[in-house]
Write a protein that holds these residues in place. Sequence first.
Motif, mmCIF file in Angstrom:
data_model
loop_
_atom_site.group_PDB
_atom_site.id
_atom_site.type_symbol
_atom_site.label_atom_id
_atom_site.label_comp_id
_atom_site.label_asym_id
_atom_site.label_seq_id
_atom_site.Cartn_x
_atom_site.Cartn_y
_atom_site.Cartn_z
ATOM 1 N N LYS A 23 0.844 -1.156 0.085
ATOM 2 C CA LYS A 23 -0.029 0.147 0.057
ATOM 3 C C LYS A 23 0.993 1.141 -0.016
ATOM 4 C CE LYS A 23 -3.912 2.123 1.027
ATOM 5 N NZ LYS A 23 -4.061 3.158 0.353
ATOM 6 N N SER A 24 0.794 2.090 -0.984
ATOM 7 C CA SER A 24 1.760 3.138 -1.148
ATOM 8 C C SER A 24 1.115 4.350 -0.376
ATOM 9 C CB SER A 24 2.071 3.441 -2.570
ATOM 10 O OG SER A 24 2.466 4.795 -2.648
ATOM 11 N N ALA A 25 1.924 5.150 0.277
ATOM 12 C CA ALA A 25 1.316 6.408 1.103
ATOM 13 C C ALA A 25 1.573 7.465 0.166
ATOM 14 C CB ALA A 25 2.209 6.475 2.187
ATOM 15 N N GLU A 26 2.460 7.572 -0.817
ATOM 16 C CA GLU A 26 2.587 8.708 -1.805
ATOM 17 C C GLU A 26 1.301 8.496 -2.905
ATOM 18 O OE1 GLU A 26 4.355 11.170 -1.837
ATOM 19 O OE2 GLU A 26 6.015 10.663 -0.774
ATOM 20 N N LEU A 27 1.079 7.422 -3.257
ATOM 21 C CA LEU A 27 0.110 7.213 -4.141
ATOM 22 C C LEU A 27 -1.341 6.946 -3.861
ATOM 23 C CD1 LEU A 27 1.929 4.911 -6.615
ATOM 24 C CD2 LEU A 27 2.117 7.429 -6.743
ATOM 25 N N GLY A 28 -1.429 6.574 -2.487
ATOM 26 C CA GLY A 28 -2.835 6.341 -2.150
ATOM 27 C C GLY A 28 -3.538 5.200 -2.662
ATOM 28 N N SER A 29 -2.659 4.449 -3.187
ATOM 29 C CA SER A 29 -3.381 3.263 -3.767
ATOM 30 C C SER A 29 -2.172 2.085 -3.523
ATOM 31 C CB SER A 29 -3.414 3.444 -5.272
ATOM 32 O OG SER A 29 -2.466 3.269 -5.914
ATOM 33 N N GLU A 30 -2.868 0.546 -3.967
ATOM 34 C CA GLU A 30 -1.917 -0.414 -3.964
ATOM 35 C C GLU A 30 -0.935 -0.274 -5.208
ATOM 36 O OE1 GLU A 30 -3.194 -4.279 -4.171
ATOM 37 O OE2 GLU A 30 -3.568 -4.404 -1.990
ATOM 38 N N ALA A 31 0.447 -0.784 -4.983
ATOM 39 C CA ALA A 31 1.319 -0.471 -5.741
ATOM 40 C C ALA A 31 2.288 -1.785 -6.185
ATOM 41 C CB ALA A 31 2.220 0.704 -5.742
ATOM 42 N N ASN A 32 2.387 -2.225 -7.124
ATOM 43 C CA ASN A 32 3.169 -3.088 -7.591
ATOM 44 C C ASN A 32 4.722 -2.834 -7.900
ATOM 45 O OD1 ASN A 32 1.038 -4.607 -6.915
ATOM 46 N ND2 ASN A 32 1.219 -5.979 -9.088
ATOM 47 N N PHE A 33 5.777 -3.682 -7.748
ATOM 48 C CA PHE A 33 7.177 -3.253 -8.346
ATOM 49 C C PHE A 33 7.735 -4.704 -8.347
ATOM 50 C CE2 PHE A 33 7.901 -2.878 -3.786
ATOM 51 C CZ PHE A 33 8.764 -3.631 -3.434
ATOM 52 N N SER A 34 8.485 -4.579 -9.448
ATOM 53 C CA SER A 34 9.427 -5.733 -9.413
ATOM 54 C C SER A 34 10.869 -5.568 -8.873
ATOM 55 C CB SER A 34 9.559 -6.155 -11.212
ATOM 56 O OG SER A 34 10.385 -5.175 -11.592
ATOM 57 N N VAL A 35 11.435 -6.914 -8.514
ATOM 58 C CA VAL A 35 12.828 -6.797 -8.143
ATOM 59 C C VAL A 35 13.665 -8.234 -8.642
ATOM 60 C CG1 VAL A 35 14.367 -6.755 -6.175
ATOM 61 C CG2 VAL A 35 12.311 -5.879 -5.926
ATOM 62 N N TYR A 36 14.608 -7.819 -9.187
ATOM 63 C CA TYR A 36 15.652 -8.981 -9.527
ATOM 64 C C TYR A 36 16.786 -8.935 -8.661
ATOM 65 C CZ TYR A 36 18.822 -12.261 -11.815
ATOM 66 O OH TYR A 36 19.645 -13.166 -12.068
ATOM 67 N N ILE A 37 16.881 -10.069 -8.055
ATOM 68 C CA ILE A 37 17.934 -10.221 -7.004
ATOM 69 C C ILE A 37 19.057 -11.408 -7.635
ATOM 70 C CG2 ILE A 37 18.448 -10.968 -4.641
ATOM 71 C CD1 ILE A 37 15.645 -10.428 -4.077
ATOM 72 N N PRO A 38 20.094 -10.840 -7.792
ATOM 73 C CA PRO A 38 21.424 -11.440 -8.277
ATOM 74 C C PRO A 38 21.573 -12.900 -7.432
ATOM 75 C CG PRO A 38 22.353 -9.765 -7.665
ATOM 76 C CD PRO A 38 20.849 -9.513 -7.387
ATOM 77 N N PRO A 39 22.381 -13.822 -8.131
ATOM 78 C CA PRO A 39 22.832 -15.062 -7.155
ATOM 79 C C PRO A 39 23.399 -14.594 -6.046
ATOM 80 C CG PRO A 39 23.361 -15.254 -9.536
ATOM 81 C CD PRO A 39 22.936 -13.996 -9.419
ATOM 82 N N ILE A 40 23.185 -15.064 -4.741
ATOM 83 C CA ILE A 40 23.901 -14.541 -3.479
ATOM 84 C C ILE A 40 24.669 -15.612 -2.975
ATOM 85 C CG2 ILE A 40 23.447 -13.981 -1.322
ATOM 86 C CD1 ILE A 40 20.814 -12.815 -1.981
ATOM 87 N N PHE A 41 25.925 -15.379 -3.034
ATOM 88 C CA PHE A 41 26.917 -16.566 -2.628
ATOM 89 C C PHE A 41 27.443 -16.276 -1.147
ATOM 90 C CE2 PHE A 41 27.306 -16.249 -7.165
ATOM 91 C CZ PHE A 41 26.776 -17.694 -7.391
ATOM 92 N N THR A 42 27.390 -14.971 -0.668
ATOM 93 C CA THR A 42 28.194 -14.695 0.822
ATOM 94 C C THR A 42 26.986 -14.036 1.598
ATOM 95 O OG1 THR A 42 29.997 -13.903 -0.691
ATOM 96 C CG2 THR A 42 29.945 -13.545 1.767
ATOM 97 N N VAL A 78 24.077 -7.234 -9.823
ATOM 98 C CA VAL A 78 23.069 -5.695 -9.531
ATOM 99 C C VAL A 78 21.713 -6.161 -9.312
ATOM 100 C CG1 VAL A 78 22.384 -3.685 -10.598
ATOM 101 C CG2 VAL A 78 24.632 -4.288 -11.200
ATOM 102 N N VAL A 79 20.914 -5.610 -8.252
ATOM 103 C CA VAL A 79 19.760 -5.660 -8.003
ATOM 104 C C VAL A 79 18.977 -4.668 -8.947
ATOM 105 C CG1 VAL A 79 17.926 -5.197 -6.272
ATOM 106 C CG2 VAL A 79 19.697 -6.354 -5.504
ATOM 107 N N VAL A 80 17.830 -5.219 -9.579
ATOM 108 C CA VAL A 80 17.119 -4.246 -10.528
ATOM 109 C C VAL A 80 15.695 -3.970 -10.165
ATOM 110 C CG1 VAL A 80 16.393 -3.751 -12.995
ATOM 111 C CG2 VAL A 80 18.603 -5.012 -12.275
ATOM 112 N N VAL A 81 15.113 -2.921 -9.787
ATOM 113 C CA VAL A 81 13.887 -2.585 -9.415
ATOM 114 C C VAL A 81 13.070 -1.801 -10.357
ATOM 115 C CG1 VAL A 81 12.542 -1.245 -7.359
ATOM 116 C CG2 VAL A 81 14.799 -2.415 -6.976
ATOM 117 N N GLY A 82 11.759 -2.205 -10.349
ATOM 118 C CA GLY A 82 10.942 -1.780 -11.692
ATOM 119 C C GLY A 82 9.617 -1.244 -10.960
ATOM 120 N N PRO A 83 9.212 -0.194 -10.813
ATOM 121 C CA PRO A 83 7.944 0.448 -10.390
ATOM 122 C C PRO A 83 7.005 0.324 -11.635
ATOM 123 C CG PRO A 83 9.339 2.304 -10.714
ATOM 124 C CD PRO A 83 9.954 1.031 -10.912
#
Length: 288
Positions: A23-42, A78-83
Amino acid sequence: MAELEEVSSAKCFGGYQKIFKHKSAELGSEANFSVYIPPIFTQNETFPVLYWLSGLTCTEKNFIEKSGFQQYASQHKVVVVGPDTSPRGLNIEGEEDSWDFGTGAGYYVDAITEKWKNYRMYSYVTKELPTLVQQNFPVDPTRQSIFGHSMGGHGALICFLKNPGMFKSVSALAPIANMSMSPWGMRAFTAYLGPDKEAWKEYDATELVRKQAGKGGEIPEILIDQGTEDEWFKDGKAYLLPEHFVDAAKEAGVPVKLRMQEGYGHNYYFVSTFIRDHFEHHAKHLTK
Ligand SMILES: N[C@@H](CCC(=O)N[C@@H](CSC=O)C(=O)NCC(=O)O)C(=O)O
């Protein structure tokens, strides 16, 4: 802390492509976003984060499904985020009537007119979303960059230019580079910002780069790709106007590399062709 709900998760190039909603406070609506998380080794490893801003009609899904970026995010760690591209479901009269205005067309501004007051994608992208990302994912907040396509290219350029030091680098594919002179921009800015064109300058990449005179040495080279067969650019179409941005940047001493890509259109075939170069551009700034 705002609650995130995981909508989907898929393994991809050793990492995970996920979608969340909140729930986004800025938008006053539900909001979706994407996140790519690269392989974690450590354990406790943190990654730089690259924000992707999409164009008109897009949701958080177009880029993750069509660009093929995940292999480069995995490779460069790199983590990639897309609203998403606007608030949704607010029931504002007329918001669903056009593909280039209202829903799916937030233009990354903070609207000041009463009717569109929830259209606050600028603050969502530069404040609420980075805070959420830093609280919930393994990112290093001192290493952030931003890029985008079309309306999202405009968004990336203005977020970078309005927030010195926040992003290490910026790039854009076929950006709407001079919103005040573009038919898309004129309609959206009149509705979201009102008729005063001074207010428009605060969200126009060409006007913002003009104001960087004397600061050129502090700004890393801006990469822009533009297809010569882009239907919003070719034959004198004045929707994108990258040449206005380049001229203003030159006058201000800001380094810009505009690459004209022969035969390419405005679509995701164009984006997917050059996305590797954009990762290489940002990796130089994020991973050193
Ligand atoms: N009217 C068409 C075209 C919409 C379109 O081309 N959208 C582009 C961005 S244009 C500028 O911001 C886009 O990225 N589309 C998504 C895609 O997956 O191609 C329509 O309604 O589709």
